[in-house]
Scaffold this active site. Sequence first.
Site, PDB file in Angstrom:
ATOM      1  N   CYS A 173       0.870  -1.174   0.000  1.00  0.00           N
ATOM      2  CA  CYS A 173       0.000   0.000   0.000  1.00  0.00           C
ATOM      3  C   CYS A 173       0.905   1.220   0.000  1.00  0.00           C
ATOM      4  CB  CYS A 173      -1.002  -0.005   1.162  1.00  0.00           C
ATOM      5  SG  CYS A 173      -0.316   0.142   2.807  1.00  0.00           S
ATOM      6  N   CYS A 204      -2.116   1.306  -4.568  1.00  0.00           N
ATOM      7  CA  CYS A 204      -0.888   1.891  -5.122  1.00  0.00           C
ATOM      8  C   CYS A 204      -0.509   1.183  -6.417  1.00  0.00           C
ATOM      9  CB  CYS A 204       0.259   1.785  -4.139  1.00  0.00           C
ATOM     10  SG  CYS A 204       0.830   0.107  -3.924  1.00  0.00           S
ATOM     11  N   CYS A 252       3.675  -0.177  -8.362  1.00  0.00           N
ATOM     12  CA  CYS A 252       4.234  -1.509  -8.187  1.00  0.00           C
ATOM     13  C   CYS A 252       4.804  -2.031  -9.501  1.00  0.00           C
ATOM     14  CB  CYS A 252       3.149  -2.455  -7.672  1.00  0.00           C
ATOM     15  SG  CYS A 252       3.791  -4.011  -7.082  1.00  0.00           S
TER      16      CYS A 252
END
Length: 148
Positions: free
Chosen positions: A11, A85, A89
């Site tokens: 996150c 998020c 990533c």
Amino acid sequence: MGDKPSVLFVCVHNAGRSQMAAAYLLHLAGDSIEVRSAGSVPASSINPVVVDAMREEGINISDQKPKILTTDAVKASDVIITMGCGDACPFFPGKRYLDWQLNDPAGEGLDAVRPIRNEIRRRIENLIVELRPTTRENTATTAKTLTS
């Protein structure tokens, strides 16, 4: 996938959702699943309300520290679960990516964090069933799914 599956929870701040998810997975699966958590922009400390919410479940995460998301952590994981998020990533072929849409506990009180915590626990329980096969046949099926 190696001897045991590995999961990375990501996150933004690694101070709430991903910490709860990692703590539940460690608590419920023991050492049968490797667990990591990280944040794209880690906070300086864990959200104290999240610590209190997990303490209600008998899980102490007060000693955890937010960690920065690294490419190595993603490469070393079989399953990457993002929680708000996704774009930050890194993507690698052969990994299983899940995006769990969950409210952010930042700035919320305990009454607002409990439902988030409970939903994370429910999802973790389902994830354990998927990742921890009980027979050789399930092992082959799970490995195939994770590499698809």
